[in-house]
Design a protein around this motif. Sequence first.
Motif, PDB file in Angstrom:
ATOM      1  N   MET A   1     -39.190 -45.950  54.079  1.00  0.00           N
ATOM      2  CA  MET A   1     -40.487 -45.304  53.791  1.00  0.00           C
ATOM      3  C   MET A   1     -40.365 -44.399  52.577  1.00  0.00           C
ATOM      4  N   SER A   2     -41.324 -44.514  51.687  1.00  0.00           N
ATOM      5  CA  SER A   2     -41.336 -43.594  50.543  1.00  0.00           C
ATOM      6  C   SER A   2     -41.717 -42.206  51.060  1.00  0.00           C
ATOM      7  N   GLN A   3     -41.555 -41.206  50.224  1.00  0.00           N
ATOM      8  CA  GLN A   3     -41.815 -39.834  50.658  1.00  0.00           C
ATOM      9  C   GLN A   3     -42.928 -39.240  49.803  1.00  0.00           C
ATOM     10  N   PRO A   4     -44.184 -39.195  50.329  1.00  0.00           N
ATOM     11  CA  PRO A   4     -45.309 -38.728  49.507  1.00  0.00           C
ATOM     12  C   PRO A   4     -45.262 -37.228  49.199  1.00  0.00           C
ATOM     13  N   ILE A   5     -44.696 -36.450  50.115  1.00  0.00           N
ATOM     14  CA  ILE A   5     -44.654 -34.993  49.921  1.00  0.00           C
ATOM     15  C   ILE A   5     -43.207 -34.601  49.623  1.00  0.00           C
ATOM     16  N   PRO A   6     -42.959 -33.905  48.530  1.00  0.00           N
ATOM     17  CA  PRO A   6     -41.580 -33.548  48.174  1.00  0.00           C
ATOM     18  C   PRO A   6     -40.845 -32.813  49.295  1.00  0.00           C
ATOM     19  N   ALA A   7     -39.561 -33.124  49.438  1.00  0.00           N
ATOM     20  CA  ALA A   7     -38.724 -32.481  50.466  1.00  0.00           C
ATOM     21  C   ALA A   7     -38.778 -30.968  50.298  1.00  0.00           C
ATOM     22  N   GLY A   8     -38.899 -30.267  51.410  1.00  0.00           N
ATOM     23  CA  GLY A   8     -38.912 -28.800  51.373  1.00  0.00           C
ATOM     24  C   GLY A   8     -40.287 -28.191  51.207  1.00  0.00           C
ATOM     25  N   THR A   9     -41.270 -29.015  50.813  1.00  0.00           N
ATOM     26  CA  THR A   9     -42.635 -28.505  50.585  1.00  0.00           C
ATOM     27  C   THR A   9     -43.202 -27.820  51.819  1.00  0.00           C
ATOM     28  N   LEU A  10     -42.899 -28.369  52.993  1.00  0.00           N
ATOM     29  CA  LEU A  10     -43.477 -27.841  54.237  1.00  0.00           C
ATOM     30  C   LEU A  10     -42.452 -27.092  55.098  1.00  0.00           C
ATOM     31  N   ALA A  11     -41.366 -26.680  54.488  1.00  0.00           N
ATOM     32  CA  ALA A  11     -40.337 -25.942  55.237  1.00  0.00           C
ATOM     33  C   ALA A  11     -40.947 -24.709  55.898  1.00  0.00           C
ATOM     34  N   GLY A  12     -40.651 -24.524  57.183  1.00  0.00           N
ATOM     35  CA  GLY A  12     -41.173 -23.360  57.901  1.00  0.00           C
ATOM     36  C   GLY A  12     -42.566 -23.563  58.463  1.00  0.00           C
ATOM     37  N   LYS A  13     -43.199 -24.692  58.151  1.00  0.00           N
ATOM     38  CA  LYS A  13     -44.547 -24.984  58.658  1.00  0.00           C
ATOM     39  C   LYS A  13     -44.449 -25.818  59.924  1.00  0.00           C
ATOM     40  N   THR A  14     -45.535 -25.833  60.691  1.00  0.00           N
ATOM     41  CA  THR A  14     -45.595 -26.654  61.902  1.00  0.00           C
ATOM     42  C   THR A  14     -46.828 -27.540  61.844  1.00  0.00           C
ATOM     43  N   ALA A  15     -46.650 -28.835  62.125  1.00  0.00           N
ATOM     44  CA  ALA A  15     -47.757 -29.791  62.084  1.00  0.00           C
ATOM     45  C   ALA A  15     -47.881 -30.523  63.411  1.00  0.00           C
ATOM     46  N   LEU A  16     -49.109 -30.630  63.910  1.00  0.00           N
ATOM     47  CA  LEU A  16     -49.379 -31.401  65.117  1.00  0.00           C
ATOM     48  C   LEU A  16     -50.247 -32.594  64.747  1.00  0.00           C
ATOM     49  N   VAL A  17     -49.826 -33.780  65.179  1.00  0.00           N
ATOM     50  CA  VAL A  17     -50.604 -35.001  64.932  1.00  0.00           C
ATOM     51  C   VAL A  17     -50.957 -35.601  66.284  1.00  0.00           C
ATOM     52  N   THR A  18     -52.249 -35.751  66.569  1.00  0.00           N
ATOM     53  CA  THR A  18     -52.642 -36.354  67.848  1.00  0.00           C
ATOM     54  C   THR A  18     -52.400 -37.864  67.773  1.00  0.00           C
ATOM     55  N   GLY A  19     -52.081 -38.446  68.920  1.00  0.00           N
ATOM     56  CA  GLY A  19     -51.831 -39.885  68.968  1.00  0.00           C
ATOM     57  C   GLY A  19     -50.717 -40.301  68.036  1.00  0.00           C
ATOM     58  N   SER A  20     -49.557 -39.627  68.139  1.00  0.00           N
ATOM     59  CA  SER A  20     -48.520 -39.855  67.124  1.00  0.00           C
ATOM     60  C   SER A  20     -47.250 -40.504  67.652  1.00  0.00           C
ATOM     61  N   SER A  21     -47.341 -41.208  68.794  1.00  0.00           N
ATOM     62  CA  SER A  21     -46.142 -41.894  69.283  1.00  0.00           C
ATOM     63  C   SER A  21     -45.937 -43.225  68.576  1.00  0.00           C
TER      64      SER A  21
END
Length: 254
Positions: A1-21
Amino acid sequence: MSQPIPAGTLAGKTALVTGSSRGIGADTVRYFAQAGANVVINFRNKAPRAEKLAAEVRGLGVEALVVGADLTDPASVQAMFDDVREKFGSLDILVLNASGGMEGGMAEDYALKLNRDAQVNVLESALPLLGEGSRVVFVTSHQAHFIRTTPTMDAYEGVALSKRAGEDALRELIPGLAERGIGFTVVSGDMIEGTITATLLERVNPGAIASRREEAGKLYNVAEFAAEVAQAAVDPVPADNTRLVGDVSSFRGQ
């Protein structure tokens, strides 16, 4: 998989995705984790698959919380956010990805309950955890986004109308979100190759996918569309709060 968001951009953040299994939700989780975010993986009844994804992203050095919840049950949703608060304290990104309505054996009002009522309740239940600068993304389809002006397949019409009703109800919350410094973006895509919905529609209308692909020129696959969803959580919020993915000329009558 390519990486659309640069590594480290979201460090320290928390993301919840519904229906993400699985599917778009799972790939969106992977992109957030690759960018350094801790993730909350929500599922309804696929716990082993959700746990497997959690193990995978923990290998990237981020934390992952797996929470089963029936989004149409407010008590279940509240329990999910209680778990998030206990584990992470707050939330920076909420992706409203889970939807449905084509499943067999469900009550007549199930699509509206899941695609409208539950979406609003999930967002409102998340608000105490979402601070200034946080982002909300609602995932929909062109067939639903443009349903008021462009007819869709009979088999999908009820779902499309319920998802558009959900989008409209969420859009009504935008001014209140903006006051709290929370950005909101609707991400709309065409039929996505490899999703459950596309498979079900193909079963009801053989040739539907090929015909739509020919008309659109290209259909995104799961990983490509998930990259757009993840990107929508970090890009500036569009002026009309809408990110249209791929060609929409056939929906706009052009």
